[in-house]
Design a protein around this motif. Sequence first.
Motif, short mmCIF file in Angstrom:
data_model
loop_
_atom_site.label_atom_id
_atom_site.label_comp_id
_atom_site.label_asym_id
_atom_site.label_seq_id
_atom_site.Cartn_x
_atom_site.Cartn_y
_atom_site.Cartn_z
N GLY A 6 15.45 -8.84 -0.67
CA GLY A 6 14.12 -9.12 -0.45
C GLY A 6 13.98 -8.27 0.90
O GLY A 6 12.33 -8.48 1.71
N TRP A 7 15.14 -8.35 2.24
CA TRP A 7 14.86 -7.92 2.98
C TRP A 7 15.16 -6.74 3.28
O TRP A 7 14.06 -6.44 4.28
N MET A 8 15.58 -6.27 2.48
CA MET A 8 15.13 -4.24 2.35
C MET A 8 13.72 -4.28 2.32
O MET A 8 12.87 -3.50 2.79
N ILE A 9 13.22 -4.64 1.49
CA ILE A 9 12.09 -4.52 0.82
C ILE A 9 10.79 -4.88 2.26
O ILE A 9 9.98 -4.40 2.74
N LEU A 10 11.34 -6.34 2.73
CA LEU A 10 10.42 -6.30 4.12
C LEU A 10 10.43 -5.57 5.15
O LEU A 10 9.59 -5.35 5.50
N THR A 11 11.54 -5.30 5.29
CA THR A 11 11.72 -4.37 6.13
C THR A 11 11.41 -3.22 6.02
O THR A 11 10.88 -1.99 7.13
N ARG A 12 11.12 -2.39 5.26
CA ARG A 12 10.30 -1.13 4.80
C ARG A 12 8.47 -1.64 4.55
O ARG A 12 8.36 -0.53 5.41
N ARG A 13 8.39 -3.06 4.76
CA ARG A 13 6.95 -2.69 5.29
C ARG A 13 6.68 -3.24 6.71
O ARG A 13 5.51 -2.03 6.84
N VAL A 14 7.53 -3.71 7.21
CA VAL A 14 7.39 -4.10 8.83
C VAL A 14 7.62 -2.10 9.12
O VAL A 14 6.54 -2.25 9.96
N MET A 15 8.42 -1.51 8.83
CA MET A 15 8.26 -0.16 9.11
C MET A 15 7.37 0.62 9.05
O MET A 15 7.23 1.06 10.35
N VAL A 16 6.42 0.50 7.89
CA VAL A 16 5.12 0.96 8.04
C VAL A 16 4.15 0.30 8.90
O VAL A 16 3.42 0.78 9.55
N LEU A 17 4.70 -1.21 9.01
CA LEU A 17 3.10 -1.66 9.88
C LEU A 17 3.01 -1.41 10.96
O LEU A 17 1.79 -1.42 11.70
N GLY A 73 -6.69 -7.94 18.04
CA GLY A 73 -6.40 -7.31 17.40
C GLY A 73 -4.32 -6.34 16.82
O GLY A 73 -4.47 -6.52 15.78
N LEU A 74 -3.68 -6.26 17.36
CA LEU A 74 -2.37 -5.64 17.49
C LEU A 74 -1.77 -7.51 16.79
O LEU A 74 -1.22 -7.09 15.46
N THR A 75 -2.20 -8.31 17.25
CA THR A 75 -1.54 -9.91 16.56
C THR A 75 -2.31 -10.44 15.33
O THR A 75 -1.47 -11.39 14.98
N ALA A 76 -3.22 -10.51 15.41
CA ALA A 76 -4.02 -10.11 14.03
C ALA A 76 -3.69 -9.57 12.98
O ALA A 76 -2.87 -10.26 12.39
N ALA A 77 -3.06 -8.56 13.40
CA ALA A 77 -2.37 -7.63 12.37
C ALA A 77 -1.23 -8.24 11.78
O ALA A 77 -1.05 -8.55 10.79
N VAL A 78 -0.61 -7.95 13.12
CA VAL A 78 1.00 -8.65 12.35
C VAL A 78 1.03 -10.35 11.95
O VAL A 78 1.46 -10.08 10.92
N PHE A 79 0.11 -11.37 11.81
CA PHE A 79 -0.35 -12.52 11.48
C PHE A 79 -1.02 -11.69 9.95
O PHE A 79 -0.05 -13.35 9.40
N LEU A 80 -1.71 -11.53 9.49
CA LEU A 80 -2.24 -11.17 8.40
C LEU A 80 -1.43 -10.45 7.67
O LEU A 80 -0.92 -10.62 6.32
N PHE A 81 -0.02 -10.00 8.35
CA PHE A 81 1.02 -9.36 7.78
C PHE A 81 1.84 -10.05 7.09
O PHE A 81 2.22 -9.80 5.46
N PHE A 130 0.73 -12.19 3.85
CA PHE A 130 0.11 -11.75 2.87
C PHE A 130 1.47 -11.36 2.11
O PHE A 130 1.94 -10.53 0.37
N GLN A 131 2.41 -11.55 2.81
CA GLN A 131 4.23 -11.48 2.25
C GLN A 131 4.53 -12.37 1.54
O GLN A 131 6.01 -12.96 0.96
N GLY A 132 3.89 -13.11 0.82
CA GLY A 132 4.09 -15.05 0.27
C GLY A 132 4.75 -14.34 -0.83
O GLY A 132 5.62 -15.69 -1.11
N GLY A 133 4.14 -13.71 -1.67
CA GLY A 133 5.58 -13.44 -3.11
C GLY A 133 6.26 -12.54 -2.91
O GLY A 133 6.91 -13.64 -3.55
N LEU A 134 6.27 -12.05 -1.83
CA LEU A 134 7.59 -11.19 -1.84
C LEU A 134 8.51 -12.88 -1.25
O LEU A 134 9.84 -12.96 -2.21
N PHE A 135 8.12 -13.29 -0.78
CA PHE A 135 8.83 -14.76 -0.15
C PHE A 135 9.46 -15.96 -1.12
O PHE A 135 10.51 -15.96 -1.32
N LYS A 136 8.67 -15.67 -2.20
CA LYS A 136 8.70 -17.21 -2.96
C LYS A 136 9.48 -15.89 -4.24
O LYS A 136 10.74 -16.62 -4.84
N GLU A 137 9.21 -14.94 -4.55
CA GLU A 137 10.19 -14.21 -5.00
C GLU A 137 11.56 -13.32 -5.08
O GLU A 137 12.29 -13.94 -5.84
N HIS A 138 12.44 -13.52 -3.65
CA HIS A 138 13.61 -13.10 -2.99
C HIS A 138 13.99 -13.46 -1.85
O HIS A 138 14.78 -13.52 -1.65
#
Length: 206
Positions: free
Chosen positions: A141-152, A179-187, A190-198
């Motif tokens: 889960g951390w690896m997936i989240l890290t890849r997504r945050v890197m892209v963000l 804008g920047l704060t909202a982008a990170v917050f919304l990101f 929308f990671q609820g599925g990842l947190f639940k699965e991993h």
Amino acid sequence: METRGMEKRQVNPMVKTALEFGPILAFFVAYLWLKDRTFVIGGTEYEGFIVVTAGFIPVFLLAMGALWWLTGHLSRMQLVTAVLIVVFGGLSVWLNDDRFFKMKPTLIYLLFGGALAIGLMRGESWLQLVMEGLIPLKHEGWMILTRRVMVLFLSLAVLNEVIWRTMSTDTWVYFKTFGLTAAVFLFFLFQGGLFKEHGSEETDSE
């Protein structure tokens, strides 16, 4: 890297939030107030943006100092951000050029995105270290989240460059403040599925 020498302590969440976001909001309000004014200091004319930037630097440092005093630590992200604010904010004031301060978010996100990429190449999630166990996840889960945050982060770096280079200062200030704060917050919203699965067993038990 965490600051040492003081034991990490709990602090009122409202106080913590005020210290973290107060300087940014103060910058925004001061900019709206002074943006159309010009100040002559030492025989040199400075636009309102530069004057507000000069005031933002000590206010931010005082807020971070108070946060360190109350909690006993500062995160790696806060330390790096503080250094870049001093360096690039200082350059903008010294050279009377707002471009340096506007480039600061780009460099922050490039540094963090690049650091996460290096960690991923080593098979490690450096995001887990930065977030200091706030989100209990399994390794995958951390690896997936890290890849997504890197892209963000890399995407926000590009977006900041596009906005400050092609749009007005007013637009950039609104983007930087909200804008920047909202982008990170919304990101993360929308990671609820990842947190639940991993989620780790600790997450499940909670």
